[in-house]
Design a protein around this motif. Structure first.
Motif, PDB file in Angstrom:
ATOM      1  N   GLY A 174      47.196  38.531  41.703  1.00 38.69           N
ATOM      2  CA  GLY A 174      47.105  39.921  41.280  1.00 38.69           C
ATOM      3  C   GLY A 174      45.748  40.275  40.720  1.00 38.69           C
ATOM      4  N   VAL A 175      45.176  39.375  39.941  1.00 35.30           N
ATOM      5  CA  VAL A 175      43.843  39.602  39.393  1.00 35.30           C
ATOM      6  C   VAL A 175      42.809  39.607  40.510  1.00 35.30           C
ATOM      7  N   ARG A 176      42.930  38.673  41.457  1.00 34.66           N
ATOM      8  CA  ARG A 176      41.976  38.617  42.568  1.00 34.66           C
ATOM      9  C   ARG A 176      42.008  39.898  43.387  1.00 34.66           C
ATOM     10  N   THR A 177      43.182  40.490  43.532  1.00 32.07           N
ATOM     11  CA  THR A 177      43.285  41.747  44.283  1.00 32.07           C
ATOM     12  C   THR A 177      42.430  42.832  43.633  1.00 32.07           C
ATOM     13  N   ILE A 178      42.473  42.932  42.323  1.00 37.13           N
ATOM     14  CA  ILE A 178      41.670  43.940  41.620  1.00 37.13           C
ATOM     15  C   ILE A 178      40.187  43.662  41.804  1.00 37.13           C
ATOM     16  N   VAL A 179      39.787  42.444  41.552  1.00 36.17           N
ATOM     17  CA  VAL A 179      38.366  42.087  41.635  1.00 36.17           C
ATOM     18  C   VAL A 179      37.845  42.305  43.052  1.00 36.17           C
ATOM     19  N   ASP A 180      38.609  41.867  44.047  1.00 39.17           N
ATOM     20  CA  ASP A 180      38.174  42.022  45.430  1.00 39.17           C
ATOM     21  C   ASP A 180      38.131  43.491  45.845  1.00 39.17           C
ATOM     22  N   THR A 181      39.080  44.279  45.385  1.00 41.63           N
ATOM     23  CA  THR A 181      39.118  45.696  45.745  1.00 41.63           C
ATOM     24  C   THR A 181      37.918  46.444  45.167  1.00 41.63           C
ATOM     25  N   LEU A 182      37.570  46.147  43.942  1.00 43.30           N
ATOM     26  CA  LEU A 182      36.449  46.855  43.309  1.00 43.30           C
ATOM     27  C   LEU A 182      35.095  46.372  43.822  1.00 43.30           C
TER      28      LEU A 182
END
Length: 240
Positions: free
Chosen positions: A62-70
């Protein structure tokens, strides 16, 4: 901090305190990027004009999704608001350790990982803030929610420590301590509950005033009792 023109990353922004904060921040001219895991909530917030990232913050993915999206996008404010509770009362039933792990990850590990991911970028902004939403239960626990209380107490300690580390930088580290708020998490509880909109208003005011701690509503009284007698505060809250 003047919020107009600031870019805010807000976790848990599709319901409760987070949804109220999203609307109030937008009304002040901030660009809000929010996260959530409810399809209906995400759709509602997107329809209201928000950028919304679908992600479950109870795991590293879930954290990786945020970082990758931004990616390389810059933010000015990180609000770690997402949280979850868990039934963990030996008096009622054997607790589920896997559910406890999810709660611990969402409430403690995820804020730590997001701060680690964004702190250097935040330090490069002229004015920035990290807001960690804990709870009055971080000051003194209630017997019925030991895991939730432990995560919030842990996040409180982490917040205080990194505030000292970031002193002298452009990043203001704020802890927000709500009381019992009328949200999905507190549904069914008979306690007197603060409206989510008022809780959000007090947290945002703390950001605007560059404060380091927002003791919201009845938490002010709990903080005063704890300052006078930690043992008394614990006895009161353990029965809460």
């Amino acid at each position: 901090m003047r919020l107009e023109g600031k870019t805010v990353l807000l976790t848990g922004g599709t319901a409760g305190i987070g949804e109220a904060m999203a609307h109030q921040l937008k009304a002040k001219g901030a660009e809000v990027i929010l996260t959530g895991r409810s399809s209906d909530g995400l759709a509602r917030m997107r329809d209201a004009g928000f950028e919304a990232i679908e992600t479950d913050l109870s795991s590293p993915a879930g954290v990786r999704t945020i970082v990758d999206t931004l990616g390389e996008r810059e933010i000015d404010v990180l609000i770690n608001n997402a949280g979850q509770g868990v039934d963990h009362d030996f008096r009622e039933a054997p607790p589920d350790p896997d559910a406890a792990d999810d709660c611990i990850y969402a409430n403690l590990n995820t804020p730590i990982r997001l701060i680690a991911a964004f702190v250097e970028q935040l330090k490069g902004r002229p004015q920035a803030a990290i807001v960690n939403v804990t709870s009055g239960l971080a000051i003194a626990p209630r017997a019925g929610g030991p895991v939730y209380c432990a995560t919030k107490a842990g996040l409180r300690a982490y917040t205080q420590a990194i505030r000292a580390q970031l002193a002298g930088t452009s990043v203001n580290v704020i802890e927000a301590l709500p009381p019992v708020v009328d949200t999905q998490m507190t549904a069914g509880r008979a306690n007197r509950k603060m409206p989510a909109e008022e809780c959000a208003r007090q947290i945002i005011r703390a950001i605007e005033q560059d404060r380091t701690e927002a003791n919201v509503g009845m938490v002010k009284l709990l903080k005063a009792v704890h300052s006078a007698s930690p043992a008394l505060a614990r006895r009161i809250m353990l029965k809460f």
